[in-house]
Design a protein around this motif. Sequence first.
Motif, mmCIF file in Angstrom:
data_model
loop_
_atom_site.group_PDB
_atom_site.id
_atom_site.type_symbol
_atom_site.label_atom_id
_atom_site.label_comp_id
_atom_site.label_asym_id
_atom_site.label_seq_id
_atom_site.Cartn_x
_atom_site.Cartn_y
_atom_site.Cartn_z
ATOM 1 N N TYR A 1 0.819 -1.208 0.000
ATOM 2 C CA TYR A 1 0.000 0.000 0.000
ATOM 3 C C TYR A 1 0.853 1.259 0.000
ATOM 4 O O TYR A 1 0.560 2.228 -0.720
ATOM 5 N N ALA A 2 1.897 1.275 0.815
ATOM 6 C CA ALA A 2 2.753 2.458 0.899
ATOM 7 C C ALA A 2 4.091 2.055 1.486
ATOM 8 O O ALA A 2 4.201 1.067 2.218
ATOM 9 N N ALA A 3 5.123 2.829 1.166
ATOM 10 C CA ALA A 3 6.459 2.600 1.704
ATOM 11 C C ALA A 3 7.094 3.942 2.018
ATOM 12 O O ALA A 3 6.656 4.981 1.533
ATOM 13 N N GLY A 4 8.156 3.888 2.865
ATOM 14 C CA GLY A 4 8.913 5.098 3.123
ATOM 15 C C GLY A 4 8.538 5.867 4.365
ATOM 16 O O GLY A 4 8.844 7.057 4.467
ATOM 17 N N VAL A 5 7.905 5.207 5.347
ATOM 18 C CA VAL A 5 7.621 5.877 6.614
ATOM 19 C C VAL A 5 8.637 5.443 7.661
ATOM 20 O O VAL A 5 9.335 4.437 7.510
ATOM 21 N N SER A 6 8.725 6.215 8.741
ATOM 22 C CA SER A 6 9.668 5.907 9.806
ATOM 23 C C SER A 6 9.331 4.584 10.474
ATOM 24 O O SER A 6 10.211 3.774 10.762
ATOM 25 N N ALA A 7 8.060 4.346 10.741
ATOM 26 C CA ALA A 7 7.560 3.092 11.311
ATOM 27 C C ALA A 7 6.047 3.118 11.216
ATOM 28 O O ALA A 7 5.446 4.142 10.864
ATOM 29 N N ALA A 8 5.439 1.990 11.523
ATOM 30 C CA ALA A 8 3.978 1.912 11.572
ATOM 31 C C ALA A 8 3.574 1.097 12.793
ATOM 32 O O ALA A 8 2.800 0.156 12.712
ATOM 33 N N SER A 9 4.139 1.497 13.958
ATOM 34 C CA SER A 9 3.784 0.844 15.214
ATOM 35 C C SER A 9 2.310 1.065 15.537
ATOM 36 O O SER A 9 1.643 0.210 16.114
ATOM 37 N N GLY A 10 1.823 2.251 15.190
ATOM 38 C CA GLY A 10 0.411 2.566 15.321
ATOM 39 C C GLY A 10 -0.108 3.072 13.992
ATOM 40 O O GLY A 10 0.628 3.723 13.241
ATOM 41 N N LEU A 11 -1.370 2.769 13.684
ATOM 42 C CA LEU A 11 -2.002 3.226 12.452
ATOM 43 C C LEU A 11 -3.397 3.747 12.756
ATOM 44 O O LEU A 11 -4.110 3.205 13.601
ATOM 45 N N ALA A 12 -3.778 4.801 12.047
ATOM 46 C CA ALA A 12 -5.150 5.313 12.117
ATOM 47 C C ALA A 12 -5.520 5.804 10.732
ATOM 48 O O ALA A 12 -4.665 6.284 9.974
ATOM 49 N N VAL A 13 -6.804 5.698 10.375
ATOM 50 C CA VAL A 13 -7.284 6.118 9.056
ATOM 51 C C VAL A 13 -8.487 7.030 9.230
ATOM 52 O O VAL A 13 -9.411 6.719 9.989
ATOM 53 N N LEU B 1 -7.960 8.263 15.698
ATOM 54 C CA LEU B 1 -8.580 9.552 15.399
ATOM 55 C C LEU B 1 -9.909 9.673 16.119
ATOM 56 O O LEU B 1 -10.636 8.686 16.295
ATOM 57 N N ASP B 2 -10.235 10.902 16.535
ATOM 58 C CA ASP B 2 -11.556 11.119 17.135
ATOM 59 C C ASP B 2 -12.624 11.048 16.055
ATOM 60 O O ASP B 2 -12.331 11.003 14.852
ATOM 61 N N ARG B 3 -13.878 11.053 16.472
ATOM 62 C CA ARG B 3 -14.979 10.861 15.521
ATOM 63 C C ARG B 3 -15.077 11.958 14.476
ATOM 64 O O ARG B 3 -15.512 11.717 13.358
ATOM 65 N N THR B 4 -14.645 13.156 14.813
ATOM 66 C CA THR B 4 -14.724 14.260 13.861
ATOM 67 C C THR B 4 -13.506 14.345 12.957
ATOM 68 O O THR B 4 -13.502 15.105 11.989
ATOM 69 N N ASP C 1 -18.562 -0.487 27.235
ATOM 70 C CA ASP C 1 -19.201 0.770 26.848
ATOM 71 C C ASP C 1 -20.126 0.437 25.692
ATOM 72 O O ASP C 1 -19.668 0.166 24.576
ATOM 73 N N PRO C 2 -21.441 0.398 25.897
ATOM 74 C CA PRO C 2 -22.358 -0.107 24.868
ATOM 75 C C PRO C 2 -22.298 0.629 23.552
ATOM 76 O O PRO C 2 -22.724 0.105 22.523
ATOM 77 N N HIS C 3 -21.769 1.838 23.555
ATOM 78 C CA HIS C 3 -21.745 2.628 22.325
ATOM 79 C C HIS C 3 -20.353 2.727 21.699
ATOM 80 O O HIS C 3 -20.160 3.432 20.708
ATOM 81 N N ALA C 4 -19.379 2.005 22.260
ATOM 82 C CA ALA C 4 -18.003 2.065 21.741
ATOM 83 C C ALA C 4 -17.758 0.935 20.748
ATOM 84 O O ALA C 4 -18.258 -0.177 20.897
ATOM 85 N N THR C 5 -16.977 1.229 19.710
ATOM 86 C CA THR C 5 -16.636 0.236 18.705
ATOM 87 C C THR C 5 -15.170 0.373 18.301
ATOM 88 O O THR C 5 -14.515 1.368 18.618
ATOM 89 N N THR C 6 -14.702 -0.623 17.570
ATOM 90 C CA THR C 6 -13.371 -0.559 16.976
ATOM 91 C C THR C 6 -13.210 0.758 16.207
ATOM 92 O O THR C 6 -14.147 1.218 15.550
ATOM 93 N N ALA C 7 -12.017 1.318 16.264
ATOM 94 C CA ALA C 7 -11.745 2.545 15.517
ATOM 95 C C ALA C 7 -11.816 2.266 14.019
ATOM 96 O O ALA C 7 -11.072 1.436 13.494
ATOM 97 N N THR C 8 -12.730 2.953 13.324
ATOM 98 C CA THR C 8 -12.883 2.828 11.883
ATOM 99 C C THR C 8 -13.176 4.185 11.296
ATOM 100 O O THR C 8 -13.655 5.091 12.003
ATOM 101 N N PRO C 9 -12.899 4.379 9.990
ATOM 102 C CA PRO C 9 -13.212 5.689 9.363
ATOM 103 C C PRO C 9 -14.707 5.972 9.388
ATOM 104 O O PRO C 9 -15.523 5.039 9.381
#
Length: 314
Positions: A136-148, A188-191, A306-314
Motif C-alpha cells: 500500500y505504501a512505503a517510506g515511513v519511519s515506522a507503523a507501530s500505530g495506524l489510524a485512518v 482519530l476522534d470521531r470528527t 461501553d455499549p456505544h463504543a466500537t473498533t476505531a474505523t473511518p
Amino acid sequence: MNILRAAAATMAASALAALTAAVAPAAQAAAICPGAGQASVRAGSVSGAAFEGLTVDPHGRAYVTDLSSGRVFRIDAPGAAAVPVATVPGAGGLAWTPDGKLLIGYGSNPGVIVGDAVRAAGIDEFDPATGALTRYAAGVSAASGLAVGHDGTAYATNDFATLVGRIRPGGAVQADWSRFPSANGAVLDRTGQFLYVSRTFSNPGVSRIPIGNPGAPQSLLDLTGPDLTAAPDGLTLDSQDRPVLPFNPSGRIVRVDAPGHYCELGTAGPTTSVVSYGRGSTGFSAGRLFAATFGGVVYEIPGGFDPHATTATP
C-alpha cells in the motif's frame, strides 16, 4: 512498544530524553473507574506469539499481529482458535480503510530506532474477503500505530523515534507530517480533528495532535512518580472520545477522563501492548473492550464495557 526490543528501547529512551511534549496538569493517582475493576477474561491466544496490533471487523472477528513471526491472525470469536491469514515481516499496527480493507504496518523491528533516517517501514493492504495482500505504501519511519480518517488518509507512528507519517489515499507518503517523540498507537476522534497517541519512552503520557496544526500537540496526561515507567502503549477511544490505553509492563488498563485525570478499568496480562473495542453483534462484539499482550494472549476487560463504543474505523 515492544518489550522484546528492550535494548532498543533503552537506546531510544536515552536519545529522546531531551525532547518534551506540551504540558498537562500533573496526573492524579489512579482510582478504579466507577463500575469497573472486574477480573479480565482470556479470549484467545497463540503460543509463542508477541501481539502488537489488534482490531475487529464488522463480523466481530478479531485480527492480531505477531511481532515474532510477522503473521497476522484472525480469531473468529472469543475462545476460538487463531487462524493465520497473512504474513508481513515486522507486522505492527492495524487499521481499516473506508472500503473495508485492513492496513497492516510493517517494519516493527530493531530498525525503528533509525526509522526517521532510513524510513524503511510501510503499510500492506489485506482484503479479508479474498485474502489478497498488496503493498500500500512505503517510506515511513515506522507503523507501530495506524489510524485512518474518513477520507482514507492514514497516519503512522514510531514509538522509538520522532516522525509521524501521513499517507494519502493511493499511497503518497509524507514521512515527516509531524515530529513527535515516542508516539505510540494512533486513533482519530470521531470528527477527524485530532490524532490521539500514547507517549511511551519520552515524557510518558497521552497527547492529541491537531490534524490541522500538527506542530502544536496537546498533552492530556503526564505520568509522574510511580507511573513514570508505566510505558503507555497502543490506545483507543471510547464512545465519549476518552482515551483508553494499557500500561505495558503491568497490564493495567486505564481511561483518561479529563486532562490530568485517569482511572483504572482493569488489568490484562503483563506486557499488554494494545487495546480495542469490539464490533458487530457477535464474536468480539461492540461495546466490549479487549487487550492483547506480548505474551500472545487476548483478554476481555469487563470493566471497560461501553455499549456505544466500537473498533476505531473511518
